[in-house]
Design an enzyme around this catalytic site. Structure first.
Site, PDB file in Angstrom:
ATOM      1  N   GLY A  22       0.796  -0.861   0.184  1.00 54.24           N
ATOM      2  CA  GLY A  22      -0.161   0.158  -0.199  1.00 54.24           C
ATOM      3  C   GLY A  22       0.883   1.358   0.179  1.00 54.24           C
ATOM      4  O   GLY A  22       1.920   1.234   0.067  1.00 54.24           O
ATOM      5  N   GLY A  24       0.860   5.972   1.449  1.00 57.48           N
ATOM      6  CA  GLY A  24       0.357   6.404   2.091  1.00 57.48           C
ATOM      7  C   GLY A  24       0.972   8.296   2.043  1.00 57.48           C
ATOM      8  O   GLY A  24       1.770   8.168   1.247  1.00 57.48           O
ATOM      9  N   PHE A  26       4.142   8.785   3.540  1.00 53.23           N
ATOM     10  CA  PHE A  26       5.688   9.333   3.819  1.00 53.23           C
ATOM     11  C   PHE A  26       6.116   8.382   2.958  1.00 53.23           C
ATOM     12  O   PHE A  26       6.911   7.865   3.106  1.00 53.23           O
ATOM     13  CB  PHE A  26       5.924   8.358   4.904  1.00 53.23           C
ATOM     14  CG  PHE A  26       5.287  10.085   5.892  1.00 53.23           C
ATOM     15  CD1 PHE A  26       5.711  11.401   6.426  1.00 53.23           C
ATOM     16  CD2 PHE A  26       3.536  10.078   6.960  1.00 53.23           C
ATOM     17  CE1 PHE A  26       5.840  12.215   7.364  1.00 53.23           C
ATOM     18  CE2 PHE A  26       3.577  10.693   6.942  1.00 53.23           C
ATOM     19  CZ  PHE A  26       4.215  12.185   7.508  1.00 53.23           C
ATOM     20  N   GLY A  27       4.791   8.102   1.743  1.00 51.05           N
ATOM     21  CA  GLY A  27       5.590   6.598   1.073  1.00 51.05           C
ATOM     22  C   GLY A  27       4.675   5.183   0.848  1.00 51.05           C
ATOM     23  O   GLY A  27       4.239   5.004   0.938  1.00 51.05           O
ATOM     24  N   ALA A  29       4.573   1.098   0.590  1.00 49.83           N
ATOM     25  CA  ALA A  29       5.261  -0.361   1.404  1.00 49.83           C
ATOM     26  C   ALA A  29       4.962  -1.274   0.227  1.00 49.83           C
ATOM     27  O   ALA A  29       4.214  -1.948   0.135  1.00 49.83           O
ATOM     28  CB  ALA A  29       4.468  -0.437   2.772  1.00 49.83           C
ATOM     29  N   LYS A  45       9.432  -0.338   3.891  1.00 53.55           N
ATOM     30  CA  LYS A  45       8.886   1.551   3.649  1.00 53.55           C
ATOM     31  C   LYS A  45      10.011   2.340   3.137  1.00 53.55           C
ATOM     32  O   LYS A  45      10.753   2.007   3.875  1.00 53.55           O
ATOM     33  CB  LYS A  45       8.297   1.411   5.429  1.00 53.55           C
ATOM     34  CG  LYS A  45       6.983   0.016   5.454  1.00 53.55           C
ATOM     35  CD  LYS A  45       6.366   0.780   7.021  1.00 53.55           C
ATOM     36  CE  LYS A  45       5.417   0.219   7.589  1.00 53.55           C
ATOM     37  NZ  LYS A  45       4.912   0.280   8.758  1.00 53.55           N
ATOM     38  N   ASP A 150      -0.256   6.651  16.934  1.00 54.28           N
ATOM     39  CA  ASP A 150      -1.399   6.285  15.406  1.00 54.28           C
ATOM     40  C   ASP A 150      -2.453   4.854  15.792  1.00 54.28           C
ATOM     41  O   ASP A 150      -2.730   4.168  14.855  1.00 54.28           O
ATOM     42  CB  ASP A 150      -0.590   5.683  14.157  1.00 54.28           C
ATOM     43  CG  ASP A 150      -1.450   6.267  13.180  1.00 54.28           C
ATOM     44  OD1 ASP A 150      -2.529   7.036  13.391  1.00 54.28           O
ATOM     45  OD2 ASP A 150      -0.521   6.634  11.827  1.00 54.28           O
TER      46      ASP A 150
END
Length: 671
Positions: A22, A24, A26-27, A29, A45, A150
């Site tokens: 996936g 997001g 920040f980059g 994975a 990641k 988180d």
């Protein structure tokens, strides 16, 4: 790179990309194979944005390593291990990757979405169990000064290997990435740092002080855990559970929780940080109704390979005094049974190192119960199951031969790898040993050479019992609770099954099939009050979960104008299936089953007094239905190999089914 890394590409000369997980803010994975570790799966990641030039990348990497170094100290089996950071240069751009362990399983968000499609959610018991398994993990990271930042259903995974929740995607890592980007790129472009860049967390899950000002503390994680619990129970997003005008949580109408859990969640969700619980151990204490341990080991220790899948957390520093060197069979002389007279209050808060392996074991052995006569009365029947108090297993005494010491070490490793409590293990083996040597009942075996042969026999029985437990297909969570099951748990499971229109008769049929397939010697015996009865109850717990997930439950629904339905499938040894159909009194039902001769077939009516077939080898039934409600057709396999089945159900006079068929099937009527 900007479009993602294609499968098959090897990065850093070591990691071969398998697929993208996936992406997001920040980059991305990726799942990759570690070529230096026999193609073991891991997670890569990538952190964005990509800085320009070798010098920029070097400075970014230095800052990232300095800021994120504490995360590499985390060594906990419910946290994916951080392995390393490496960089890749492509077309004058630097890409920074973090490598961590791969976790096989599903996120709680994915599981919730699957259940919502089936009209289901998470039960209070499941969510409370999740909290009990996760709070010690939070206590551990908080003791190291790490805040997750988180916590949400998509950052919690249910690991398939042992059924334990795993904490993933630390917000602290994202925090570092944001700080790196803000400081380095900000200095290059605007000479400043964006304060908003470091305020991370999911809207609705993170408390206001975290989202608005970036202020975090242990109670920030506890707040997010409470929101996660409500989302799993209600199936609604946080925004749907909060009043947009007052910003107050408004969830009570969406669920029917016990008083204890409601009060715990209310305190975790207080808008003022000082009014919340200040530590995970305080939440544990409130959930369990007992003082929780507050002193934890905070120095990470290397774990032996055998413990890779054990549900372990740092142990309390204070440890009980070890027992004497006498080899225990049952230290209470065989009187530890569910029918123990009098009142017994158990508050055990620690188990520490086992022999020379320095195991970290669970600090959750905290449970208060009261027993009276043959009926056990929980101090709070709304509390979920928690593991029974355990005892320290001492290393084999030096008087034993090297062969015996190695034998007992092997047994200990096998027991701990299964997650079986030591006290239950001793009771289980004692009972089997005494049935073979009745004159030894209640007599602890000594360390003297004269008892060497009996000790060898005891160990042989122990190995056999552990092997049966290992091959029993019990879930890891149920195995961990062996020794703690009570009659109040059976009553709770009955009520949960009744909500599915399934009676305890059908539930027990499924459990019996699984249990007797592995322990056939218990057929026809009264075992419920013996240690082996705990194993049967563990199967009941697992079968309830299988029913709730619809793995072993199917409703037969007739299409408009149809009078017949056919269902077919395959059952593995010891497996069963429950079919329910909502029918009406006066209808004519004809049932025909085709399957192996040794399979058992039951047909139960809507109330306990109506049984059309029970554990029968008959394959047909015809007649007029005596009452309205949900009828159960239960098939279980007693065959040692997979069997196929075909069930044909014909119900005439369908027009009468328009009557309110389930009026007579209130949950209390099934039982």
């Amino acid at each position: 790179m900007s479009q993602g890394i294609q499968p098959g590409l090897t990065l850093g000369g070591r990691y071969r990309v398998v697929r993208q997980l996936g992406h997001g803010g920040f980059g991305r994975a990726y799942v990759a194979q570690d070529l230096n570790r026999f193609n073991e799966l891991c997670v890569l990641k990538e952190f964005a944005p990509q800085v320009q030039g070798t010098y920029a990348l070097q400075k970014t990497e230095e800052l990232f390593e300095r800021e994120a170094g504490v995360l590499y100290q985390l060594q906990h089996p419910q946290i994916p291990r951080f392995r390393e950071i490496f960089r890749v240069m492509r077309q004058e751009k630097g890409f920074l990757f973090l490598v961590q362990d791969f976790v096989e399983g599903q996120t709680y968000y994915a599981i919730l979405e699957q259940r919502k499609r089936q009209g289901l959610g998470f039960s209070e018991a499941e969510v409370t169990q999740l909290m009990l398994h996760l709070l010690p993990v939070l206590q551990y990271i908080h003791s190291l000064g790490v805040i997750h930042r988180d916590i949400a259903p998509d950052n919690l995974m249910l690991r398939s290997t042992d059924g334990l929740p795993v904490l993933i995607d630390f917000g602290g890592v994202k925090q570092v990435a944001a700080t790196v980007a803000s400081q380095f790129l900000g200095a290059a472009n605007s000479g400043g740092i964006s304060s908003s860049a470091t305020c991370l967390g999911k809207v609705g899950y993170a408390p206001q002080e975290q989202m608005l000002r970036g202020i975090v503390s242990p109670n920030s994680d506890l707040y997010a855990l409470a929101v996660t619990a409500l989302v799993l129970i209600t199936g609604r997003e946080p925004q749907q559970l909060m009043d947009p005008q007052t910003l107050r949580w408004n969830w009570r109408q969406q669920s029917n929780l016990s008083i204890n859990l409601r009060s715990v969640l209310d305190k975790m969700l207080q808008p003022i940080p000082g009014e919340r619980y200040q530590s995970a151990s305080e939440v544990l204490q409130s959930l369990l109704g007992s003082p929780a341990p507050t002193a934890y080991q905070t120095t990470p220790q290397p774990l032996p390979e055998i413990e890779a899948t054990l549900p372990i957390v740092p142990s309390p520093v204070n440890q009980p005094s070890p027992p004497t060197a006498e080899v225990p069979l049952s230290s209470s002389g065989g009187n530890r049974s569910p029918g123990l007279l009098g009142k017994l209050l158990l508050l055990v808060i620690s188990i520490a190192a086992v022999g020379s392996l320095s195991f970290w074991v669970t600090s959750m052995w905290i449970h208060a119960r009261m027993e009276s006569g043959d009926k056990d009365k929980s101090l709070n029947v709304d509390n979920p199951l928690v593991p029974a108090p355990d005892e320290v297993e001492t290393p084999p005494p030096p008087q034993f031969s090297p062969e015996e010491q190695q034998r007992k070490q092997t047994l200990r490793q096998q027991r701990t790898s299964l997650g079986v409590a030591y006290r239950f293990y001793v009771d289980l083996v004692d009972e089997e040993f005494w049935s073979k040597y009745p004159n030894q009942r209640g007599r602890p075996l000594s360390v003297e050479p004269g008892d060497a042969q009996l000790r060898e026999e005891w160990d042989a029985i122990a190995a056999e019992q552990l092997e049966k437990l290992e091959e029993s297909d019990l879930s890891s969570a149920s195995r961990q609770l062996l020794g703690s099951y009570k009659s109040v748990d059976l009553n709770r499971w009955k009520n949960e099954a009744n909500k599915l229109h399934v009676s305890s008769r059908a539930l027990y049929d499924l459990a019996d099939a699984k249990f007797l397939e592995r322990f056939p010697e218990e057929q026809g015996k009264k075992f419920i009050d013996k240690p082996i009865g705990q194993v049967w109850q563990a199967f009941v717990a697992d079968m309830l979960m299988a029913l709730q997930s619809r793995e072993t439950l199917e409703q037969i629904v007739f299409e408009q104008g149809a009078v017949s339905q056919e269902v077919s499938g395959t059952l593995q040894p010891g497996e069963g299936k429950v079919f329910i159909a909502q029918l009406s009194a006066g209808q004519l039902m004809n049932v025909k089953l085709q399957t192996a001769r040794r399979a058992l077939f039951s047909i139960y009516g809507p109330t306990r007094g109506t049984t059309l077939l029970e554990d029968s080898r008959d394959r047909t039934w015809s007649g007029e239905l005596p009452e309205s409600g949900f009828y159960e057709l239960v098939l279980v396999s007693k065959v040692s190999e997979p069997i196929n089945y075909q069930l044909d159900l014909t119900v005439e006079n369908q027009e009468s089914s328009e009557s309110p068929a389930d009026e007579s099937t209130e949950p209390g009527d099934l039982q």
